[in-house]
Write an enzyme that holds these catalytic residues in place. Structure first.
Site, short mmCIF file in Angstrom:
data_model
loop_
_atom_site.label_atom_id
_atom_site.label_comp_id
_atom_site.label_asym_id
_atom_site.label_seq_id
_atom_site.Cartn_x
_atom_site.Cartn_y
_atom_site.Cartn_z
N ASP A 67 -9.98 2.03 -1.01
CA ASP A 67 -8.72 1.41 -0.55
C ASP A 67 -8.68 1.01 0.89
O ASP A 67 -9.37 1.51 1.70
CB ASP A 67 -7.58 2.13 -1.14
CG ASP A 67 -7.41 3.33 -0.85
OD1 ASP A 67 -8.26 3.86 -0.18
OD2 ASP A 67 -6.55 4.29 -1.33
N ASN A 136 2.23 12.68 -6.04
CA ASN A 136 2.80 11.93 -7.28
C ASN A 136 1.76 11.72 -8.28
O ASN A 136 1.98 10.97 -9.22
CB ASN A 136 3.48 10.73 -6.91
CG ASN A 136 2.60 9.70 -6.20
OD1 ASN A 136 1.44 9.87 -6.05
ND2 ASN A 136 3.29 8.46 -5.61
N HIS A 138 -1.32 10.02 -7.55
CA HIS A 138 -1.96 8.90 -7.50
C HIS A 138 -3.30 9.17 -7.12
O HIS A 138 -3.83 10.11 -6.52
CB HIS A 138 -1.19 7.68 -6.34
CG HIS A 138 -1.40 8.21 -4.86
ND1 HIS A 138 -0.63 8.05 -4.06
CD2 HIS A 138 -2.39 9.19 -4.30
CE1 HIS A 138 -0.94 8.41 -2.83
NE2 HIS A 138 -2.00 9.25 -2.87
N GLU A 143 -0.27 3.87 -7.74
CA GLU A 143 0.89 4.85 -7.92
C GLU A 143 1.14 4.96 -9.42
O GLU A 143 0.76 4.26 -10.31
CB GLU A 143 1.93 3.93 -7.37
CG GLU A 143 1.55 3.73 -5.68
CD GLU A 143 1.85 5.16 -4.83
OE1 GLU A 143 1.85 6.28 -5.23
OE2 GLU A 143 1.84 4.79 -3.61
P1 PGA Z 1 -4.68 13.76 1.30
O1 PGA Z 1 -3.97 12.87 -0.02
O2 PGA Z 1 -4.40 13.21 2.66
O3 PGA Z 1 -3.87 15.30 1.29
O4 PGA Z 1 -5.98 14.21 1.07
C1 PGA Z 1 -4.85 12.44 -0.58
C2 PGA Z 1 -4.05 11.18 -1.37
O5 PGA Z 1 -2.85 11.01 -1.10
O6 PGA Z 1 -4.84 10.22 -2.07
#
Ligand code: PGA
Length: 235
Positions: A67, A136, A138, A143
């Site tokens: 992403d 959450n 994701h 999401e």
């Molecule tokens: P992180 O989160 O920064 O704790 O590794 C990864 C994510 O939200 O995809």
């Protein structure tokens, strides 16, 4: 699904880097699917260490990232392209021409999504896709309530994700509100998937891998894939 519980972040990083390293050794021309976020930083450090020790050679590796924030260019230090350069690409002998991240500056977002998905398809998708997970559930920026079949698309970020990511920005208003992301369908096309999570992700990981398969928990889609390894800190 293979589930590996580890004691701490160091073990998580060593183990994840070992799995990615083995992929690179077994198939030097592999396509690595890569992720940003705090969790993979240690993994990337270990991969760079293995490269410096002459164990890994990335010269023929290609990579596709999950992403990118809409509106940020690769030289913006908050962009995911910048993160990847800093944390991995500049530290190993991968050819940057072979590293792909959605173009955050693309003016026609629909076209950029199509281009990126076609690019992933032309590379045969990832041999091994590394994933972090949000609180959450994701994966990438998919999401809750994202369609499991979705391909690369542009998403409006949830308030909880903007809040979580604001720790990395000077102020919350600076956090972009939308992003390009591989869809869950794109992620599931990877031949192998490696999901990693620190201690703060234990509950959501267990919900994703042992709970119902539901779009409410995007990472639960991984239960539908035949070759997933999950490593998380559970002590
Ligand atoms: P992180 O989160 O920064 O704790 O590794 C990864 C994510 O939200 O995809």
């Amino acid at each position: 699904m293979k589930v590996i519980k580890v004691k701490n972040y160091e073990e998580l990083s060593v183990m994840a880097a070992s799995i990615i390293g083995a992929q690179v050794i077994n198939k030097p021309q592999c396509v690595l699917g890569l992720a940003t976020g705090s969790t993979p930083i240690g993994t990337y450090e270990k991969l760079a260490e293995a490269y410096n020790n002459g164990i890994l050679d990335f010269s023929e590796v290609k990579s596709i990232n999950l992403d990118e924030y809409c509106g940020l260019s690769g030289d913006n230090n908050q962009s995911y392209r910048y993160f990847m350069n800093e944390n991995l690409f500049n530290k190993v002998n991968i050819d940057k021409e072979n590293t792909f991240v959605p173009d955050g500056t693309a003016s026609d977002s629909e076209k950029e999504c199509e281009r990126y998905e076609a690019l992933c398809a032309s590379l045969g998708y990832a041999d091994l896709q590394l994933l972090g997970i949000g609180h959450n559930g994701h994966i990438g920026f998919n999401e809750p309530d994202s369609a499991f079949a979705a391909v690369t698309h542009c998403v409006k970020l949830q308030e909880s994700t903007i809040n979580a990511n604001s720790r990395l920005f000077e102020k919350k208003e600076d956090v972009p509100t939308s992003a390009f992301t591989m869809g869950i369908g794109t992620i599931l096309k990877a031949k192998k998937i490696l999901l990693v999570g620190g201690a703060d992700k234990k509950d959501i990981i267990e919900k994703a891998i042992y709970g119902d398969v539901t779009p409410e928990v995007p990472a639960s889609a991984l239960q539908l894939h035949k070759d997933v390894t999950v490593i998380y800190v559970a002590e």
